[in-house]
Scaffold this motif. Structure first.
Motif, mmCIF file in Angstrom:
data_model
loop_
_atom_site.group_PDB
_atom_site.id
_atom_site.type_symbol
_atom_site.label_atom_id
_atom_site.label_comp_id
_atom_site.label_asym_id
_atom_site.label_seq_id
_atom_site.Cartn_x
_atom_site.Cartn_y
_atom_site.Cartn_z
ATOM 1 N N LEU A 77 62.925 58.562 85.932
ATOM 2 C CA LEU A 77 64.387 58.506 86.030
ATOM 3 C C LEU A 77 64.983 59.841 86.427
ATOM 4 N N ILE A 81 68.024 59.092 89.052
ATOM 5 C CA ILE A 81 69.424 59.180 88.639
ATOM 6 C C ILE A 81 70.297 59.901 89.662
ATOM 7 N N THR A 85 74.274 58.819 91.350
ATOM 8 C CA THR A 85 75.517 59.574 91.142
ATOM 9 C C THR A 85 75.992 60.347 92.361
ATOM 10 N N TYR A 123 72.345 51.722 85.734
ATOM 11 C CA TYR A 123 71.204 52.380 85.091
ATOM 12 C C TYR A 123 70.667 51.534 83.937
ATOM 13 N N GLY A 161 69.523 59.137 79.984
ATOM 14 C CA GLY A 161 70.004 59.007 81.358
ATOM 15 C C GLY A 161 71.504 59.191 81.481
ATOM 16 N N ILE A 165 73.663 61.345 84.067
ATOM 17 C CA ILE A 165 74.687 60.697 84.889
ATOM 18 C C ILE A 165 76.009 61.448 84.767
#
Length: 257
Positions: A77, A81, A85, A123, A161, A165
């Motif tokens: 991740l 991620i 974003t 997510y 996460g 984010i």
């Protein structure tokens, strides 16, 4: 609830973006591969332990399957991620639609929260899809394992996460180029990630304080099925700090404009 239109718009954009489907697919493939390798290793170790009980191996499915799986998923991740974003504010600037948001009857904080929650929503779907692999364990195991570590592990991944984010939303406010936002986000995430490497019982108070800021440090108990309030408070505070930075960045750009 004025952030809801922003949330719906971002989810609609994710749903119509080929990049979102590519990220989703590759994440499922990689997490599935990790699960298969971890589970095959566990199965092989279990067979050897059954055939040679004198080895005295104490195999626990939580420690030997779920914990490594959650740890590996957190690493994966780290790379995915930034792709969720990087476009949130950068694309708005590139297309010139950021002015429409600025003149809408909605505050800057509500805009930031709406975009953040949309990224967290996608997510969260990724995490749920990735954890479907664990359903195979319950289906085939003669003695079903504990379900609590799965829930707490999923919560740990979600909070972990969400911290990144929130930082990614902030970075996206700084540029109009998605690629630049993605690269900067990854570098920032990696820097925060490495803070946890300072975790050493023999270290001094300064290094222990640095290690405490590492997001991975607070996952260890949660993936074992233990939820400590201080870990949850840390993650929520980290998320609030990231959103605060994003809000201040959006506000400062509004004043400069």
């Amino acid at each position: 609830m004025r952030w809801l239109p922003v949330f719906k718009k971002e989810m609609w954009l994710y749903g119509g973006s080929p990049a979102a489907y590519i990220v989703f697919t590759f994440f499922l493939l990689i997490s599935g591969w990790f699960f298969s390798q971890i589970f095959l290793f566990y199965s092989d170790a279990s067979m050897r332990s059954f055939m040679q009980p004198q080895l005295g191996q104490n195999l626990n499915i939580t420690e030997n399957v779920m914990r490594p799986l959650f740890s590996n998923m957190s690493v994966v991740l780290l790379f995915f991620i930034p792709m969720l974003t990087m476009r949130l504010f950068a694309e708005e600037k590139r297309q010139g639609t950021i002015e429409l948001l600025a003149t809408a009857p909605i505050t800057d904080l509500q805009i930031v929260v709406g975009k953040f929650l949309a990224a967290v929503g996608l997510y969260g779907l990724m995490i749920l899809a990735g954890l479907l692999n664990l359903a195979l364990i319950w289906h085939y195991a003669t003695t079903p394992p504990e379900w609590k570590p799965v829930l707490t592990g999923a919560l740990a991944l979600l909070l972990f996460g969400s911290c990144f984010i929130a930082l990614g939303v902030f970075v996206s406010t700084l540029t109009r180029n998605q690629i630049v936002a993605g690269i900067l986000s990854f570098c920032l995430f990696l820097g925060v990630w490495t803070l946890g490497w300072a975790d050493d019982p023999s270290a001094g108070p300064v290094m222990r304080a640095v290690a405490y800021l590492g997001v991975t440090t607070h996952m260890e108990d949660m993936v074992k099925g233990v939820v400590d309030l201080k870990d949850v408070v840390f993650y929520l505070s980290f998320i609030a700090f990231g959103l605060f930075l994003a809000h201040q960045s959006v506000q400062s750009q509004r004043w400069r404009a």
